[in-house]
Write a protein that holds these residues in place. Structure first.
Motif, PDB file in Angstrom:
ATOM      1  N   ARG A 426       0.849  -1.207   0.000  1.00 12.50           N
ATOM      2  CA  ARG A 426       0.000   0.000   0.000  1.00 12.50           C
ATOM      3  C   ARG A 426       0.879   1.250   0.000  1.00 12.50           C
ATOM      4  N   PRO A 427       0.710   2.119  -0.987  1.00  8.52           N
ATOM      5  CA  PRO A 427       1.474   3.375  -1.025  1.00  8.52           C
ATOM      6  C   PRO A 427       0.821   4.412  -0.121  1.00  8.52           C
ATOM      7  N   LEU A 428       1.627   5.125   0.639  1.00 12.11           N
ATOM      8  CA  LEU A 428       1.108   6.034   1.660  1.00 12.11           C
ATOM      9  C   LEU A 428       1.551   7.472   1.406  1.00 12.11           C
ATOM     10  N   LEU A 429       0.677   8.398   1.748  1.00  9.83           N
ATOM     11  CA  LEU A 429       1.000   9.818   1.720  1.00  9.83           C
ATOM     12  C   LEU A 429       0.688  10.410   3.082  1.00  9.83           C
ATOM     13  N   VAL A 430       1.687  11.028   3.718  1.00  9.93           N
ATOM     14  CA  VAL A 430       1.483  11.702   4.996  1.00  9.93           C
ATOM     15  C   VAL A 430       0.771  13.025   4.736  1.00  9.93           C
ATOM     16  N   THR A 431      -0.302  13.282   5.477  1.00  7.68           N
ATOM     17  CA  THR A 431      -1.104  14.489   5.244  1.00  7.68           C
ATOM     18  C   THR A 431      -0.992  15.537   6.346  1.00  7.68           C
ATOM     19  N   GLU A 432      -0.294  15.226   7.424  1.00  5.63           N
ATOM     20  CA  GLU A 432      -0.042  16.197   8.486  1.00  5.63           C
ATOM     21  C   GLU A 432       1.357  15.983   9.044  1.00  5.63           C
ATOM     22  N   ASN A 433       2.008  17.060   9.469  1.00  7.42           N
ATOM     23  CA  ASN A 433       3.331  16.936  10.071  1.00  7.42           C
ATOM     24  C   ASN A 433       3.262  16.166  11.387  1.00  7.42           C
ATOM     25  N   ASP A 434       4.197  15.257  11.573  1.00  7.75           N
ATOM     26  CA  ASP A 434       4.341  14.552  12.849  1.00  7.75           C
ATOM     27  C   ASP A 434       5.810  14.668  13.245  1.00  7.75           C
ATOM     28  N   TYR A 435       6.095  15.688  14.060  1.00 11.30           N
ATOM     29  CA  TYR A 435       7.484  15.981  14.390  1.00 11.30           C
ATOM     30  C   TYR A 435       8.088  14.902  15.283  1.00 11.30           C
ATOM     31  N   TRP A 436       7.252  14.200  16.025  1.00  5.60           N
ATOM     32  CA  TRP A 436       7.788  13.162  16.902  1.00  5.60           C
ATOM     33  C   TRP A 436       8.286  11.973  16.098  1.00  5.60           C
ATOM     34  N   LEU A 437       7.575  11.637  15.016  1.00  8.81           N
ATOM     35  CA  LEU A 437       8.009  10.533  14.150  1.00  8.81           C
ATOM     36  C   LEU A 437       8.952  11.009  13.051  1.00  8.81           C
ATOM     37  N   GLN A 438       9.151  12.314  12.954  1.00  7.67           N
ATOM     38  CA  GLN A 438       9.951  12.911  11.881  1.00  7.67           C
ATOM     39  C   GLN A 438       9.355  12.592  10.510  1.00  7.67           C
ATOM     40  N   GLU A 460      11.398   7.375   3.643  1.00  7.13           N
ATOM     41  CA  GLU A 460      12.791   7.621   3.269  1.00  7.13           C
ATOM     42  C   GLU A 460      13.700   7.674   4.489  1.00  7.13           C
ATOM     43  N   ARG A 461      13.223   8.270   5.591  1.00  9.36           N
ATOM     44  CA  ARG A 461      14.088   8.448   6.751  1.00  9.36           C
ATOM     45  C   ARG A 461      13.827   7.470   7.876  1.00  9.36           C
ATOM     46  N   VAL A 462      12.620   6.920   7.939  1.00  7.66           N
ATOM     47  CA  VAL A 462      12.263   6.069   9.073  1.00  7.66           C
ATOM     48  C   VAL A 462      11.378   4.917   8.623  1.00  7.66           C
ATOM     49  N   GLU A 463      11.323   3.884   9.475  1.00  9.83           N
ATOM     50  CA  GLU A 463      10.337   2.822   9.343  1.00  9.83           C
ATOM     51  C   GLU A 463       9.566   2.779  10.657  1.00  9.83           C
ATOM     52  N   VAL A 464       8.238   2.801  10.567  1.00  8.83           N
ATOM     53  CA  VAL A 464       7.417   2.863  11.770  1.00  8.83           C
ATOM     54  C   VAL A 464       6.278   1.863  11.664  1.00  8.83           C
ATOM     55  N   SER A 465       5.756   1.483  12.805  1.00  8.55           N
ATOM     56  CA  SER A 465       4.569   0.630  12.835  1.00  8.55           C
ATOM     57  C   SER A 465       3.391   1.403  12.261  1.00  8.55           C
ATOM     58  N   PRO A 466       2.623   0.799  11.367  1.00  4.71           N
ATOM     59  CA  PRO A 466       1.479   1.515  10.791  1.00  4.71           C
ATOM     60  C   PRO A 466       0.506   2.032  11.844  1.00  4.71           C
ATOM     61  N   THR A 467       0.407   1.365  12.953  1.00  4.48           N
ATOM     62  CA  THR A 467      -0.542   1.794  13.985  1.00  4.48           C
ATOM     63  C   THR A 467      -0.165   3.138  14.601  1.00  4.48           C
ATOM     64  N   ARG A 468       1.071   3.580  14.391  1.00  5.09           N
ATOM     65  CA  ARG A 468       1.493   4.878  14.929  1.00  5.09           C
ATOM     66  C   ARG A 468       1.198   6.025  13.969  1.00  5.09           C
ATOM     67  N   LEU A 469       0.714   5.714  12.777  1.00  4.78           N
ATOM     68  CA  LEU A 469       0.467   6.743  11.768  1.00  4.78           C
ATOM     69  C   LEU A 469      -0.935   7.312  11.954  1.00  4.78           C
ATOM     70  N   ALA A 470      -0.986   8.596  12.250  1.00  2.00           N
ATOM     71  CA  ALA A 470      -2.283   9.219  12.546  1.00  2.00           C
ATOM     72  C   ALA A 470      -2.933   9.845  11.324  1.00  2.00           C
ATOM     73  N   ALA A 471      -2.143  10.288  10.348  1.00  6.60           N
ATOM     74  CA  ALA A 471      -2.706  11.024   9.210  1.00  6.60           C
ATOM     75  C   ALA A 471      -2.017  10.607   7.918  1.00  6.60           C
ATOM     76  N   VAL A 472      -2.510   9.515   7.320  1.00  8.64           N
ATOM     77  CA  VAL A 472      -1.995   9.055   6.034  1.00  8.64           C
ATOM     78  C   VAL A 472      -3.170   8.673   5.144  1.00  8.64           C
ATOM     79  N   GLU A 473      -2.914   8.667   3.849  1.00  5.37           N
ATOM     80  CA  GLU A 473      -3.908   8.195   2.893  1.00  5.37           C
ATOM     81  C   GLU A 473      -3.202   7.430   1.784  1.00  5.37           C
ATOM     82  N   THR A 474      -3.973   6.653   1.033  1.00  3.96           N
ATOM     83  CA  THR A 474      -3.411   5.900  -0.084  1.00  3.96           C
ATOM     84  C   THR A 474      -3.059   6.856  -1.212  1.00  3.96           C
ATOM     85  N   VAL A 475      -1.910   6.622  -1.860  1.00  3.68           N
ATOM     86  CA  VAL A 475      -1.400   7.628  -2.787  1.00  3.68           C
ATOM     87  C   VAL A 475      -1.157   7.088  -4.201  1.00  3.68           C
ATOM     88  N   TYR A 476      -2.113   6.347  -4.727  1.00  8.82           N
ATOM     89  CA  TYR A 476      -2.033   6.032  -6.150  1.00  8.82           C
ATOM     90  C   TYR A 476      -2.238   7.299  -6.973  1.00  8.82           C
TER      91      TYR A 476
END
Length: 551
Positions: A426-438, A460-476
């Motif tokens: 699943r391709p993801l797009l971050v839609t809000e800044n999350d400074y804690w996760l960078q 590109e900079r980090v790998e995180v558990s999907p459950t920690r992602l608060a604001a993402v959407e699919t980016v086809y």
């Protein structure tokens, strides 16, 4: 207009403008509250204040009460006759606003231009701070070192002039379209400045994390490994809970000798105000960007205003990086030549019949999805991200028949993607800044497998558990606005109906220049001509202020 967007307690003029879609509920609520505090009851003044609140939401710095009747638009797929609304007569309207007690608080009236006080102040502050930089004494320059450095590094005469201007002045602008070498020129400027002042403290910044990462990569390619670009928010010192105030300001200036900002077309008036007030006296400010691109989604058109009047602007015009067919098309759009644009479209893949086969889009979307999924299933996040960047479908709208949501669903159907919220690939797009996760608005990622039954979201900079992602959407698919600062090997651009109010020359130019080597355009000729003939016209007074020394 859906019921949820109608203010049930609004009546009279405000309700009519709200029901047809000119005013949003927030515009009405703020106008009612502020006029109540001022003791103002005249409906014409309420309407003016609501339109002033609306203006920054649409990118304008003010509302021009003399022209708003002819320039107002609504975001609707259906034609709407706004002339039938009860617009006040201009002279009487201006007189009522000028006499209103609301001008003692939240509003400023300049001629027929009605500002919210915040934007009136910011516009004048930016103009004053930029003039102070531009008029400051020139920094000392070792002429022999500068001449030798330019001769060694820069063969393009425009790039050489841009670099020399940046070294000789406290304030400079490097402008140009995609592929003209702006980022490469910045790397050379940094090297030349360090030759002049080896201990200089240099800050590189961009409005998005994507653009900052690309700027950092350019520094590394140039051998400048110790310089890392940051987002403007990080440079200025983001403070949790503070949207518009930062740790660095006029009372606590940035320590840097040089501040360089890339992708400046995306910088709003408010953010530019925070930046220029934080640059210390005696430092250099270098702005880099493409005035032809879409402006910030917030109020202002700062780079375009500056580029129109400043004598410190150098425009790069030789295209090096991307396909010459795309370059010809981009030039025709930027020049506003609809006939040349249509002619240039014949050299790329142009689907002008929306009922025709969409096989070119389907094939590239499916091929990208397969490649991303294969890399994700192998647990190779870097390869999955690289494959994801090879193709992107770009839309003007988020919703509706020409929008991101509809095209995302269509691509998922084509590719057979799905199977839960966090399916592998699943391709993801971050839609809000999350400074804690960078992780920052605009970052892209892919869900990859790490072990049987286990997944992570790789960025590109980090790998995180999907459950920690608060604001993402699919980016086809993504909006053209979200794609600013990025490029893809292949881009497919879908334009809406010619009547769409957001279909502009800048949107089309920005969209087609996201493609490096292959471009697919899905649009009628009428939509193309409408876009080319409709340049963005943002209400802003900065250009006039910059052209009036001492104003």
């Amino acid at each position: 207009m859906t019921e949820a967007r109608i203010v049930t307690r609004a009546d009279g003029v405000l309700r009519e403008f709200n029901e047809i879609g000119v005013l949003a509920p927030a515009d009405v609520h703020v106008a009612r509250r502020l006029t109540a505090l001022a003791g103002e009851t005249d409906s014409a003044v309420l309407l003016a204040l609501a339109l002033a609140v609306r203006a920054p939401r649409l990118g304008h710095v003010y509302v021009d009460l003399a022209t708003i009747r002819d320039t107002a638009t609504v975001d609707s797929d259906e034609p709407v006759d706004l002339s039938a609304l009860p617009w006040p007569e201009t002279g009487e309207w201006l007189a009522k606003v000028a006499a209103s007690p609301v001008l003692e608080g939240p509003l400023r009236l300049e001629g027929s231009s009605l500002y919210l006080d915040r934007y009136w102040r910011e516009e004048r502050q930016v103009a004053a701070d930029l003039r102070a930089l531009a008029e400051a004494d020139a920094p000392p320059v070792d002429e022999a070192t500068l001449s030798a450095g330019i001769a060694e590094r820069l063969s393009d005469p425009r790039q050489a002039l841009a670099a020399e201007t940046a070294v000789r002045r406290r304030f400079a602008v490097v402008a140009g379209g995609p592929g003209t070498g702006k980022t490469t020129t910045v790397a050379h400027i940094v090297a030349l400045l360090l030759e002049q002042q080896p201990n200089a403290l240099i800050a590189l910044a961009a409005p998005t994390a994507v653009a900052a990462a690309r700027l950092t990569d350019a520094m590394r390619e140039a051998g400048l490994h110790d310089i890392e670009a940051r987002t403007l928010h990080r440079l200025l010192g983001w403070r949790p809970g503070a949207h518009s105030r930062f740790r660095h300001d006029r009372g606590n200036r940035l320590p840097h000798d040089v501040v360089i900002v890339d992708e400046t077309s995306m910088v709003s008036l408010s953010l530019m105000a925070r930046l220029v007030e934080a640059v210390r006296p005696g430092a250099r400010l270098i702005l880099v960007g493409d005035p032809g691109q879409l402006t910030s989604i917030e109020a202002g058109a700062v780079l375009g205003d500056i580029a129109a009047v400043s004598d410190a602007v150098v425009v790069l015009d030789e295209v090096y990086r991307y396909d010459e067919r795309i370059g010809r098309l981009a030039a025709a759009i930027r020049e506003g030549d609809a006939d040349a644009t249509v002619e240039a479209l014949a050299a790329v893949t142009w689907i002008d019949d929306l009922e025709a086969s969409l096989d070119p889009v389907r094939e590239r979307a499916a091929a990208t999805a397969r490649a991303v999924t294969a890399a994700a299933e192998a647990g190779d996040g870097a390869r999955a991200l690289a494959e994801l960047g090879r193709f992107r479908l770009l839309c003007a709208h988020r919703r509706g028949p020409y929008g991101v949501s509809g095209w995302t669903a269509r691509i998922e159907e084509w590719t057979g993607a799905g199977g839960g919220d966090w399916y592998v690939g699943r391709p993801l797009l971050v839609t809000e800044n999350d400074y804690w996760l960078q992780l920052f608005n605009g970052d892209t990622g892919v869900v990859i497998t790490t072990a049987p039954g286990e997944v992570v979201a790789a960025f590109e900079r980090v790998e995180v558990s999907p459950t920690r992602l608060a604001a993402v959407e699919t980016v086809y698919a993504m909006t053209v606005h979200k794609a600013q600062g990025s490029q893809f090997e292949t881009a497919a651009v879908v334009l809406p109906d010619p009547s769409s109010p957001i279909l502009t020359r800048e949107l089309l130019y920005t969209a087609v220049t996201r493609a490096r080597t292959e471009l697919i355009v899905v649009a009628t000729e009428e939509a193309i001509r409408a876009a080319v003939g409709r340049p963005v016209a943002r209400a802003t007074g900065l250009r006039g202020l910059l052209g009036q020394p001492g104003a």
